[in-house]
Design a protein around this motif. Structure first.
Motif, PDB file in Angstrom:
ATOM      1  N   VAL A 153      -3.505  -6.590   1.868  1.00 52.13           N
ATOM      2  CA  VAL A 153      -3.353  -7.942   2.729  1.00 52.13           C
ATOM      3  C   VAL A 153      -2.858  -7.294   4.098  1.00 52.13           C
ATOM      4  O   VAL A 153      -3.163  -7.536   5.287  1.00 52.13           O
ATOM      5  N   ALA A 154      -2.245  -6.036   3.826  1.00 56.12           N
ATOM      6  CA  ALA A 154      -1.519  -5.300   5.128  1.00 56.12           C
ATOM      7  C   ALA A 154      -2.463  -4.743   6.230  1.00 56.12           C
ATOM      8  O   ALA A 154      -2.444  -4.883   7.469  1.00 56.12           O
ATOM      9  N   ILE A 155      -3.643  -4.342   5.246  1.00 55.78           N
ATOM     10  CA  ILE A 155      -5.006  -3.667   6.176  1.00 55.78           C
ATOM     11  C   ILE A 155      -5.295  -4.628   7.054  1.00 55.78           C
ATOM     12  O   ILE A 155      -5.945  -4.361   8.051  1.00 55.78           O
ATOM     13  N   ASN A 156      -5.684  -5.728   6.231  1.00 60.68           N
ATOM     14  CA  ASN A 156      -6.322  -6.818   6.775  1.00 60.68           C
ATOM     15  C   ASN A 156      -5.499  -7.798   8.063  1.00 60.68           C
ATOM     16  O   ASN A 156      -5.997  -8.735   8.433  1.00 60.68           O
ATOM     17  N   THR A 157      -4.200  -7.472   8.071  1.00 61.09           N
ATOM     18  CA  THR A 157      -3.714  -7.982   9.132  1.00 61.09           C
ATOM     19  C   THR A 157      -3.375  -7.075  10.483  1.00 61.09           C
ATOM     20  O   THR A 157      -2.853  -7.711  11.363  1.00 61.09           O
ATOM     21  N   ILE A 158      -4.240  -6.196  10.595  1.00 58.82           N
ATOM     22  CA  ILE A 158      -3.902  -5.098  11.685  1.00 58.82           C
ATOM     23  C   ILE A 158      -4.857  -5.783  12.706  1.00 58.82           C
ATOM     24  O   ILE A 158      -5.951  -5.872  12.575  1.00 58.82           O
ATOM     25  N   LYS A 163     -12.939  -3.384  11.795  1.00 58.46           N
ATOM     26  CA  LYS A 163     -13.111  -4.420  10.723  1.00 58.46           C
ATOM     27  C   LYS A 163     -14.072  -3.857   9.491  1.00 58.46           C
ATOM     28  O   LYS A 163     -13.915  -4.346   8.409  1.00 58.46           O
ATOM     29  N   THR A 164     -15.025  -3.405   9.908  1.00 59.42           N
ATOM     30  CA  THR A 164     -16.389  -2.751   8.840  1.00 59.42           C
ATOM     31  C   THR A 164     -15.566  -2.014   8.239  1.00 59.42           C
ATOM     32  O   THR A 164     -15.651  -1.921   6.722  1.00 59.42           O
ATOM     33  N   ALA A 165     -14.927  -1.004   8.612  1.00 59.11           N
ATOM     34  CA  ALA A 165     -14.344   0.102   7.792  1.00 59.11           C
ATOM     35  C   ALA A 165     -13.137  -0.324   6.981  1.00 59.11           C
ATOM     36  O   ALA A 165     -13.017  -0.128   5.724  1.00 59.11           O
ATOM     37  N   ASN A 166     -12.255  -1.219   7.591  1.00 56.74           N
ATOM     38  CA  ASN A 166     -11.252  -1.845   6.715  1.00 56.74           C
ATOM     39  C   ASN A 166     -11.781  -2.711   5.752  1.00 56.74           C
ATOM     40  O   ASN A 166     -11.346  -2.668   4.396  1.00 56.74           O
ATOM     41  N   SER A 167     -12.751  -3.473   5.785  1.00 56.87           N
ATOM     42  CA  SER A 167     -13.435  -4.209   4.591  1.00 56.87           C
ATOM     43  C   SER A 167     -13.997  -3.322   3.460  1.00 56.87           C
ATOM     44  O   SER A 167     -13.713  -3.755   2.455  1.00 56.87           O
ATOM     45  N   ILE A 168     -14.436  -2.292   4.094  1.00 57.77           N
ATOM     46  CA  ILE A 168     -14.963  -1.365   2.744  1.00 57.77           C
ATOM     47  C   ILE A 168     -13.776  -0.596   1.880  1.00 57.77           C
ATOM     48  O   ILE A 168     -13.779  -0.729   0.773  1.00 57.77           O
ATOM     49  N   LEU A 169     -12.743  -0.335   2.858  1.00 57.60           N
ATOM     50  CA  LEU A 169     -11.520   0.168   2.240  1.00 57.60           C
ATOM     51  C   LEU A 169     -10.890  -0.935   1.488  1.00 57.60           C
ATOM     52  O   LEU A 169     -10.340  -0.518   0.186  1.00 57.60           O
ATOM     53  N   SER A 170     -11.010  -2.082   1.692  1.00 51.76           N
ATOM     54  CA  SER A 170     -10.174  -3.163   0.898  1.00 51.76           C
ATOM     55  C   SER A 170     -10.921  -3.526  -0.134  1.00 51.76           C
ATOM     56  O   SER A 170     -10.319  -3.913  -1.441  1.00 51.76           O
ATOM     57  N   THR A 208     -18.766   3.422  -8.915  1.00 57.45           N
ATOM     58  CA  THR A 208     -18.558   2.747  -7.546  1.00 57.45           C
ATOM     59  C   THR A 208     -17.719   3.553  -6.526  1.00 57.45           C
ATOM     60  O   THR A 208     -18.015   3.399  -5.471  1.00 57.45           O
ATOM     61  N   TYR A 209     -16.908   4.345  -6.979  1.00 58.75           N
ATOM     62  CA  TYR A 209     -15.786   4.949  -6.179  1.00 58.75           C
ATOM     63  C   TYR A 209     -16.652   5.750  -5.213  1.00 58.75           C
ATOM     64  O   TYR A 209     -16.355   5.794  -3.821  1.00 58.75           O
ATOM     65  N   GLY A 210     -17.429   6.636  -5.617  1.00 57.93           N
ATOM     66  CA  GLY A 210     -17.987   7.705  -4.773  1.00 57.93           C
ATOM     67  C   GLY A 210     -18.893   7.141  -3.625  1.00 57.93           C
ATOM     68  O   GLY A 210     -18.817   7.339  -2.481  1.00 57.93           O
ATOM     69  N   PRO A 211     -19.880   5.963  -4.166  1.00 60.94           N
ATOM     70  CA  PRO A 211     -20.635   5.207  -3.069  1.00 60.94           C
ATOM     71  C   PRO A 211     -19.899   4.722  -1.939  1.00 60.94           C
ATOM     72  O   PRO A 211     -20.267   4.803  -0.696  1.00 60.94           O
ATOM     73  N   ILE A 212     -18.845   4.004  -2.363  1.00 60.82           N
ATOM     74  CA  ILE A 212     -17.930   3.230  -1.436  1.00 60.82           C
ATOM     75  C   ILE A 212     -17.012   4.077  -0.669  1.00 60.82           C
ATOM     76  O   ILE A 212     -17.169   3.851   0.721  1.00 60.82           O
ATOM     77  N   PHE A 213     -16.439   5.441  -1.003  1.00 59.79           N
ATOM     78  CA  PHE A 213     -15.674   6.068  -0.203  1.00 59.79           C
ATOM     79  C   PHE A 213     -16.612   6.695   0.503  1.00 59.79           C
ATOM     80  O   PHE A 213     -16.253   6.864   1.918  1.00 59.79           O
ATOM     81  N   TYR A 214     -17.908   7.042   0.286  1.00 60.18           N
ATOM     82  CA  TYR A 214     -19.010   7.799   1.061  1.00 60.18           C
ATOM     83  C   TYR A 214     -19.327   6.777   2.412  1.00 60.18           C
ATOM     84  O   TYR A 214     -19.115   7.176   3.570  1.00 60.18           O
ATOM     85  N   LEU A 215     -19.394   5.439   2.173  1.00 62.18           N
ATOM     86  CA  LEU A 215     -19.524   4.455   3.056  1.00 62.18           C
ATOM     87  C   LEU A 215     -18.384   4.134   3.972  1.00 62.18           C
ATOM     88  O   LEU A 215     -18.510   4.192   5.180  1.00 62.18           O
ATOM     89  N   TYR A 216     -17.264   4.252   3.389  1.00 68.07           N
ATOM     90  CA  TYR A 216     -16.062   4.053   4.235  1.00 68.07           C
ATOM     91  C   TYR A 216     -15.899   5.255   5.283  1.00 68.07           C
ATOM     92  O   TYR A 216     -15.448   5.127   6.350  1.00 68.07           O
ATOM     93  N   ILE A 217     -16.131   6.518   4.790  1.00 67.28           N
ATOM     94  CA  ILE A 217     -15.971   7.570   5.894  1.00 67.28           C
ATOM     95  C   ILE A 217     -16.961   7.354   6.978  1.00 67.28           C
ATOM     96  O   ILE A 217     -16.689   7.568   8.065  1.00 67.28           O
ATOM     97  N   HIS A 218     -18.017   7.012   6.495  1.00 68.38           N
ATOM     98  CA  HIS A 218     -19.135   6.690   7.608  1.00 68.38           C
ATOM     99  C   HIS A 218     -18.706   5.630   8.591  1.00 68.38           C
ATOM    100  O   HIS A 218     -18.759   5.929   9.798  1.00 68.38           O
ATOM    101  N   LYS A 219     -18.312   4.565   8.310  1.00 67.11           N
ATOM    102  CA  LYS A 219     -17.779   3.552   9.133  1.00 67.11           C
ATOM    103  C   LYS A 219     -16.438   3.949   9.818  1.00 67.11           C
ATOM    104  O   LYS A 219     -16.411   3.570  10.907  1.00 67.11           O
ATOM    105  N   LEU A 220     -15.675   4.794   9.243  1.00 69.43           N
ATOM    106  CA  LEU A 220     -14.377   5.195   9.795  1.00 69.43           C
ATOM    107  C   LEU A 220     -14.789   6.093  10.934  1.00 69.43           C
ATOM    108  O   LEU A 220     -13.952   5.968  12.069  1.00 69.43           O
ATOM    109  N   LEU A 221     -15.744   6.929  10.801  1.00 68.42           N
ATOM    110  CA  LEU A 221     -15.999   7.968  11.765  1.00 68.42           C
ATOM    111  C   LEU A 221     -17.053   7.457  12.937  1.00 68.42           C
ATOM    112  O   LEU A 221     -17.516   8.197  13.447  1.00 68.42           O
ATOM    113  N   ALA A 367      -3.411   4.394   6.223  1.00 70.50           N
ATOM    114  CA  ALA A 367      -4.155   3.460   7.049  1.00 70.50           C
ATOM    115  C   ALA A 367      -3.135   2.589   7.849  1.00 70.50           C
ATOM    116  O   ALA A 367      -3.317   1.906   8.973  1.00 70.50           O
ATOM    117  N   VAL A 368      -2.117   2.049   7.171  1.00 70.20           N
ATOM    118  CA  VAL A 368      -1.399   1.147   7.444  1.00 70.20           C
ATOM    119  C   VAL A 368      -0.295   1.564   8.416  1.00 70.20           C
ATOM    120  O   VAL A 368       0.208   0.923   9.288  1.00 70.20           O
TER     121      VAL A 368
END
Length: 506
Positions: A153-158, A163-170, A208-221, A367-368
């Motif tokens: 909830v906190a991440i998605n109120t920033i 938005k893309t990186a935060n959605s993946i992290l969520s 699922t953890y590995g691919p999602i964290f990998y995608l998160y790093i891509h979108k974050l950077l 992140a928060v």
């Protein structure tokens, strides 16, 4: 006529002797004796023997123990199978026997070596009334899961968020939260008996953890990645789900029997080993991405700090994977040596889940706490700034650099320099990019390198390069060498060697 009667009688004898048309006659007589039960066992409790040969019925009347004069519980069992699995209950699965710490115990195993034998045993605790030593651990997992939902909830109120990186992290946080709750539910006998298929929930995160964290790093950077390269990485998860699907369709009690018969154990063991290899590969990939991205010169100090944090997370993940490997080695060793190492494996797995939840929630907390890292950068064309303001900022910047020599401060950041002018950090960044055709870090390093050369030429050989590099604002040898080579095209020693060679020729 007499011949027919005699022949028919012989056939009946053969039929009965060979067992056709009738149940196989019992070959074994086993006497089960319960020498002791927990002190908190209700005084009027009925104690039953539950076996696989009876379909795991928990309160079969003929399997009820009788109390002997010496206070022990005795049951005589006639059976034809030389091998059987069994447990002791008080009539229901919620009141089945447990280990001393209150956790579920494996099925007892009887291998008959004689036609008559006696088996002595002790009930250490009952699942429903034992004092669980792992209760605090279970509550911690539940609290961590609740914290995870709050962080989503906190991440998605920033505001102005990435938005893309935060959605993946969520999504990753939600999966972790569900898995942690599923793990906590496996500790509660009542929950397990209510819905035993929750046993599968912690498995959600394995592939699922590995691919999602990998995608998160891509979108974050802000590294582009095509969906056509992402979705195939979830094929292992789909295969895992397909293997579990037949068990999800089973009736509840049938599923419990499958668990008791350890039919699911090979699936959990194999997927655990494959998931270890799978996540190790993603750890290597993510580590390389961060290592390559951290060398880029345009990063500001906050971005570098966050990269260091991500690297720290991966270092903890390395410890996690190391413990996971130890669990696998212990399991394989136990199988090879035919030794019960369940206690060690279970405690290590508990540590793994604890560490796992801490990693992802620490990531979300950061992140928060530092939302600016996840915010999308506004384009210059969306910012209004007139030419007079640009000239004023440029002149003040030149004064800070050439007169005040603020580049000599190792802790100098874009934000601190903007505060000195004063102006907004994004405005200062725009002025540097447009007026100097450089990023902030490149501009500061250019002044530092020029000052370094001036000091080396002034001191001769009286001081080392590294000491002088530190004196002009660099805070590490690799950063200095990288900056010097990028600006001058060679290492410091090569540079001065060429300078001296040129002087000698003149």
């Amino acid at each position: 006529m007499n011949r027919k009667v005699i022949l028919w009688g012989l056939l009946c004898c053969v039929w009965s002797l060979t067992g056709f048309g009738a149940d196989e006659a019992p070959k074994y007589h086993t006497t089960f004796i319960v020498d002791a039960v927990p002190a908190n066992t209700p005084h009027d409790a009925s104690i039953y023997l539950v076996t696989d040969i009876d379909g795991w019925v928990t309160d079969k009347a003929e399997r009820k123990f009788q109390r002997s004069p010496d206070g022990t519980l005795v049951l005589h069992l006639l059976h034809s199978s030389d091998t059987l699995q069994y447990k002791i209950t008080r009539g229901t699965w919620s009141s089945v026997e447990a280990r001393k710490n209150g956790r579920a115990r494996p099925n007892r195993l009887l291998i008959s070596t004689a036609s008559e034998q006696t088996v002595h045993m002790t009930v250490e605790s009952w699942e429903d009334i034992s004092s669980h030593s792992y209760t605090i651990y279970m509550y911690f997992l539940i609290i961590a899961a609740i914290q995870g939902l709050l962080l989503v909830v906190a991440i998605n109120t920033i505001r102005n968020q990435n938005k893309t990186a935060n959605s993946i992290l969520s999504v990753l946080l939600v999966l972790i939260t569900i898995s942690v709750l599923g793990r906590a539910s496996t500790f509660d006998p009542d929950v397990f008996n209510w819905e035993p298929k929750l046993l599968f929930v912690p498995e959600l995160i394995l592939f699922t953890y590995g691919p999602i964290f990998y995608l998160y790093i891509h979108k974050l950077l802000v590294i582009e990645v095509k969906w056509s390269r992402i979705w195939p990485q979830f094929i292992p998860f789909l295969v895992q789900f397909a293997l579990y699907l037949p068990y999800l369709a089973l009736e509840r009690q049938t599923f419990i029997y499958k668990v008791l018969d350890k039919e699911l154990f090979p699936y959990f063991a194999i997927t655990g080993v494959l998931a270890l290899l799978f996540n190790s590969a993603y750890w290597i990939i993510c580590k390389r991405i961060l290592a390559g991205y951290s060398t880029q010169e345009h990063l500001n100090e906050k971005q570098k700090k966050y990269l260091r944090f991500l690297d720290y997370v991966l270092n903890i993940k390395a410890i996690y994977l190391g413990l996971w490997l130890i669990v696998v080695v212990i399991y394989v060793s136990g199988r090879i040596l035919n030794t019960d190492l369940l206690y060690i494996s279970e405690n290590l797995i508990d540590v793994l889940w604890l560490l796992f939840s801490l990693i992802i929630f620490a990531l979300a907390y950061y992140a928060v706490k530092h939302p600016e890292v996840l915010r999308e950068k506004k384009k210059y064309q969306d910012q209004k700034i007139n030419q007079d303001e640009i000239s004023s900022i440029k002149n003040k910047l030149i004064k800070l650099l050439e007169t005040d020599q603020i580049y000599l401060k190792p802790e100098l950041t874009l934000e601190s320099m903007a505060h000195m002018i004063p102006t907004a950090s994004h405005t200062l960044s725009r002025v540097i990019n447009e007026q100097f055709d450089q990023h902030f870090t490149e501009l500061i390093n250019t002044y530092r390198v020029d000052e370094f050369i001036r000091k080396v030429e002034a001191s001769g050989d009286s001081a080392s390069f590294l000491e002088i590099a530190f004196s002009v604002g660099f805070n590490s040898k690799p950063t200095f060498n990288r900056a010097f080579k990028k600006i001058k095209g060679c290492t410091p020693r090569q540079y001065f060697k060429e300078v001296h060679s040129s002087d000698d020729r003149h």
